[in-house]
Enzyme design. Sequence first.
Site, mmCIF file in Angstrom:
data_model
loop_
_atom_site.group_PDB
_atom_site.id
_atom_site.type_symbol
_atom_site.label_atom_id
_atom_site.label_comp_id
_atom_site.label_asym_id
_atom_site.label_seq_id
_atom_site.Cartn_x
_atom_site.Cartn_y
_atom_site.Cartn_z
ATOM 1 N N CYS A 39 8.376 4.057 0.362
ATOM 2 C CA CYS A 39 9.041 2.647 0.355
ATOM 3 C C CYS A 39 9.450 2.471 1.824
ATOM 4 O O CYS A 39 10.262 1.250 1.965
ATOM 5 C CB CYS A 39 10.567 2.859 -0.308
ATOM 6 S SG CYS A 39 11.542 3.811 0.270
ATOM 7 N N THR A 40 9.423 3.127 3.097
ATOM 8 C CA THR A 40 9.628 2.659 4.379
ATOM 9 C C THR A 40 9.144 1.499 4.802
ATOM 10 O O THR A 40 9.947 0.899 5.497
ATOM 11 C CB THR A 40 9.244 3.837 5.460
ATOM 12 O OG1 THR A 40 7.706 3.946 4.909
ATOM 13 C CG2 THR A 40 9.563 5.084 5.173
#
Length: 172
Positions: A39-40
């Site tokens: 999800c970065t």
Amino acid sequence: VYHMHHTKGVKLDLGDTERAIACVRDAGPIELLAGSPPCTDYSSAGRRVEQDSVAGLTVSFARIAAALRVPCVLVENVPEMLSSQSWCEARDVLLGAGYSMVVLRVNSAACGVAQVRRRVFVIGVLGCSEAALRSVQREAAGFNSTPTNAPIVRSCLDSPANTYWYTARNTH
């Protein structure tokens, strides 16, 4: 823990879709392919700069599912994923392969976790009408809000501490 509950695990780079497709196909019939791409590149805690090496794994996952014609796919991520270019491309891949999809918005506090943490779960099913999937979406609707009696970390500890240390993300 994974190996205690599953018979076979394979470590591979999902960016190499052809190899991943071959490895998953060799594992035998699969009813559900679940993925949680990093999800970065999407998270509000980050810079929200999509990179092929990270956000591109969302597209790779969709291509793998479509190539294998897995009956059911599940994608979990932060809500911001839904407005990303990578998700738009992944969604198009899955829709083009014949998947009907619904989005479930879940707050972990509504599931008994001592943390307000919002996530989306995209469920895709081959050969299923969206109308049929809407019932799943209606059932999950109650898990999107923060309950008034949501647990807090202190209540989950055997011996609550008096001080909590929080290290902020993105501090340099």
